[in-house]
Design a protein around this motif. Structure first.
Motif, PDB file in Angstrom:
ATOM      1  N   ILE A 167       0.838  -1.203   0.000  1.00  0.00           N
ATOM      2  CA  ILE A 167       0.000   0.000   0.000  1.00  0.00           C
ATOM      3  C   ILE A 167       0.871   1.251   0.000  1.00  0.00           C
ATOM      4  N   ASP A 209       2.343   1.715  -3.475  1.00  0.00           N
ATOM      5  CA  ASP A 209       1.309   2.204  -4.398  1.00  0.00           C
ATOM      6  C   ASP A 209       0.967   3.666  -4.115  1.00  0.00           C
ATOM      7  N   THR A 252      -1.254  -3.455  -5.458  1.00  0.00           N
ATOM      8  CA  THR A 252      -2.583  -3.806  -4.934  1.00  0.00           C
ATOM      9  C   THR A 252      -3.610  -3.861  -6.066  1.00  0.00           C
ATOM     10  N   TYR A 257      -6.531  -2.749  -5.873  1.00  0.00           N
ATOM     11  CA  TYR A 257      -7.201  -1.450  -5.871  1.00  0.00           C
ATOM     12  C   TYR A 257      -6.529  -0.502  -6.866  1.00  0.00           C
ATOM     13  N   CYS A 258      -5.229  -0.340  -6.773  1.00  0.00           N
ATOM     14  CA  CYS A 258      -4.527   0.591  -7.661  1.00  0.00           C
ATOM     15  C   CYS A 258      -4.466   0.061  -9.093  1.00  0.00           C
TER      16      CYS A 258
END
Length: 98
Positions: free
Chosen positions: A16, A19, A67, A69-70
């Motif tokens: 995290i 990122d 991740t 998400y990214c």
């Protein structure tokens, strides 16, 4: 230490952080923030930066988000920014102003 180059995050928290450190690569603010990154590097190292457009392009081409998400949120924007840098490189090669 998680964002020290080359990055090798082990835990989710380190992923995290990595990122977050490169989040701007996939945003519409990339061009402005990339210029600030190069300015910071120049001030920090007290050296002239050779061809930052080429160096940024190389970095974006080798960069991967860690991740999901990214990857889901920013990959398309990063691809657009890669295209932007390639276009700038072409203009530089032709001797045009960016």
């Amino acid at each position: 230490m998680a964002t020290k180059m080359p990055v090798k995050p082990v835990s989710l928290i380190e992923q995290i952080l990595c990122d977050a450190d490169t989040y701007h690569l996939g945003t519409t603010d990339f061009e402005h923030l990339d210029a600030l990154v190069w300015q910071e590097r120049k001030l920090y190292t007290n050296t002239q930066i050779d061809n930052p457009i080429k160096q940024s392009l190389h970095f974006l081409l080798s960069h991967l988000y860690f991740t999901d998400y990214c990857r889901n949120l920013l990959t398309e924007g990063k691809e657009k920014n890669i295209a932007l840098l390639k276009k700038k490189m072409e203009k530089n090669d032709k001797g045009e102003n960016c």
